[in-house]
Enzyme design. Structure first.
Site, PDB file in Angstrom:
ATOM      1  CG  HIS A 116      -8.213 -30.507 -25.180  1.00 40.95           C
ATOM      2  ND1 HIS A 116      -8.070 -31.284 -24.060  1.00 40.95           N
ATOM      3  CD2 HIS A 116      -7.414 -29.429 -24.987  1.00 40.95           C
ATOM      4  CE1 HIS A 116      -7.215 -30.717 -23.209  1.00 40.95           C
ATOM      5  NE2 HIS A 116      -6.809 -29.574 -23.762  1.00 40.95           N
ATOM      6  CD  GLU A 147      -4.580 -29.744 -20.460  1.00 35.64           C
ATOM      7  OE1 GLU A 147      -3.442 -29.411 -20.818  1.00 35.64           O
ATOM      8  OE2 GLU A 147      -5.604 -29.441 -21.107  1.00 35.64           O
ATOM      9  CG  ASP A 203      -5.765 -25.525 -14.324  1.00 33.72           C
ATOM     10  OD1 ASP A 203      -6.665 -25.222 -15.129  1.00 33.72           O
ATOM     11  OD2 ASP A 203      -4.717 -26.101 -14.645  1.00 33.72           O
TER      12      ASP A 203
HETATM   13  C1  S3B Z   1      -0.055 -26.540 -25.019  1.00 27.78           C
HETATM   14  C2  S3B Z   1      -1.392 -25.926 -25.301  1.00 27.78           C
HETATM   15  C3  S3B Z   1      -2.078 -25.413 -24.057  1.00 27.78           C
HETATM   16  O1  S3B Z   1      -1.769 -25.711 -22.946  1.00 27.78           O
HETATM   17  O2  S3B Z   1      -3.124 -24.535 -24.341  1.00 27.78           O
HETATM   18  C4  S3B Z   1      -3.712 -23.881 -23.278  1.00 27.78           C
HETATM   19  C5  S3B Z   1      -3.256 -22.578 -22.927  1.00 27.78           C
HETATM   20  C6  S3B Z   1      -2.111 -21.963 -23.659  1.00 27.78           C
HETATM   21  C7  S3B Z   1      -3.897 -21.912 -21.873  1.00 27.78           C
HETATM   22  C8  S3B Z   1      -4.963 -22.511 -21.205  1.00 27.78           C
HETATM   23  C9  S3B Z   1      -5.409 -23.800 -21.541  1.00 27.78           C
HETATM   24  C10 S3B Z   1      -4.768 -24.497 -22.570  1.00 27.78           C
HETATM   25  C11 S3B Z   1      -5.218 -25.883 -22.923  1.00 27.78           C
HETATM   26  O3  S3B Z   1      -5.485 -26.160 -24.117  1.00 27.78           O
HETATM   27  O4  S3B Z   1      -5.297 -26.723 -21.996  1.00 27.78           O
HETATM   28 ZN    ZN Z   2      -5.364 -28.526 -22.822  1.00 27.82          ZN
END
Ligand code: S3B
Ligand code: ZN
Length: 311
Positions: free
Chosen positions: A151, A171, A229
């Site tokens: 990110h 994402e 989201d």
């Molecule tokens: C695979 C990592 C991931 O998806 O992290 C998140 C979690 C666990 C919750 C909310 C957002 C994220 C993110 O980094 O998009």
């Molecule tokens: Zn993410």
């Protein structure tokens, strides 16, 4: 007194033994890795902090008196950040998230009952889970740490807006590099499988090989129009995730070459409002640049996106 690299030890979230790059400074040990090229170049390091369950970042840099570390969330956040740095530096020639040897800071025990991980714009933050048994400490998975740091890479390159199609690409690129860095022998291309429901084996947050398994689309016809989201960024990512899976599993396409195509697309062609069709074009252009227009990579990436109804 001066900084000196030291090697400590500790257990990770999965109770595994790990050796840890630390900094022996003024009589104590700091959870600071000063062994990376960025340190000699510009003092860049990998530093791990604790928020002590407050909503602060970075919080307190972790120290220890005898270099034996007893906070598994911190051990994994630190060691995995080092692995992510190494991947970007050695495989893609990128020097930290900002390509300027910027210090990689992680904060664990962020907030209370926080079942999230994230990039704040300057660093990673990891919650302890949401208070149920849904999550183990979120830094306990290398694909999660790779996802979060990516990110940061995305923000410093294409800066894909975290909304709708560009947000789903944001994402997806994080899921792609999280799994490329994790590089499990049985590449199941799952996301977060090591920290989701520690009492239930085999499940995950998302699947790149079969997004439908977790209710996410794997074709443009099933794109989810929602206001949830940020416009479904964690579900619509299934479409570009499946495209990458198609590409990287095409015979003759190596993981390292697939990574180079995806990284070049992100860093040279994608922009903040890119849509899925732009990602198709960017990855085809990147593959053409790297391997030639008649290469198997160009054919494979073109077919990969067509298979998910893009282009
Ligand atoms: C695979 C990592 C991931 O998806 O992290 C998140 C979690 C666990 C919750 C909310 C957002 C994220 C993110 O980094 O998009
Ligand atoms: Zn993410």
């Amino acid at each position: 007194v001066h900084h000196a690299a030291a090697v400590g030890k500790g257990k990770g979230v999965l109770n595994d033994n790990k050796s840890i790059n630390t900094d022996s400074y003024s009589g104590g040990y700091y959870l600071r890795d000063i062994t990376k090229p960025m340190y000699s170049q510009n003092g860049g390091a990998i530093e791990t902090y604790t928020a002590k369950n407050k909503m602060v970042s970075p919080g307190t840099l972790l120290t220890d008196s005898d270099n034996t570390w007893v906070d598994p969330a911190a051990v994994d956040a630190h060691v995995y950040a080092g692995k992510v740095y190494d991947y970007y530096y050695t495989k893609l020639g990128r020097n930290s998230f900002d390509d300027e040897g910027g210090t990689l800071k992680s904060t664990v025990h962020y907030r209370e009952n926080y079942g999230n991980a994230g990039w704040t714009g300057t660093q990673m933050v990891y919650g302890d889970g949401d208070g149920s048994d849904k999550y183990a400490y979120l830094s306990g998975a290398l694909d999660v740490v790779g996802h979060e740091i990516t990110h940061g890479v995305t923000e410093r390159t294409a800066d894909l807006v975290y909304e709708g199609q560009s947000g789903a690409l944001n994402e997806s690129w994080s899921d792609v590099f999280g799994n490329l860095i994790e590089n499990k022998s049985d590449p199941e291309w799952l996301c977060g499988e090591d920290i989701i429901t520690p009492n239930i084996p085999g499940d995950a947050l998302r699947s790149m090989s079969d997004p439908n398994k977790y209710g996410d689309p794997d074709h443009m016809r099933d794109y989810v129009d929602t206001t949830e989201d940020h416009g479904g960024v964690h579900t619509n990512s299934g479409i570009p995730n499946k495209a990458f899976y198609n590409f990287v599993t095409t015979s003759g396409v190596t993981r390292d070459n697939a990574a180079k195509v995806w990284y070049r697309a992100l860093s040279q062609y994608l922009t903040s409002n890119s849509k899925f069709i732009d990602a198709r074009n960017a990855t085809i252009q990147a593959a053409t640049d790297l391997f030639g227009e008649d290469s198997k990579e160009v054919t494979a990436v073109t077919n990969a996106w067509s298979n998910v109804g893009v282009g």
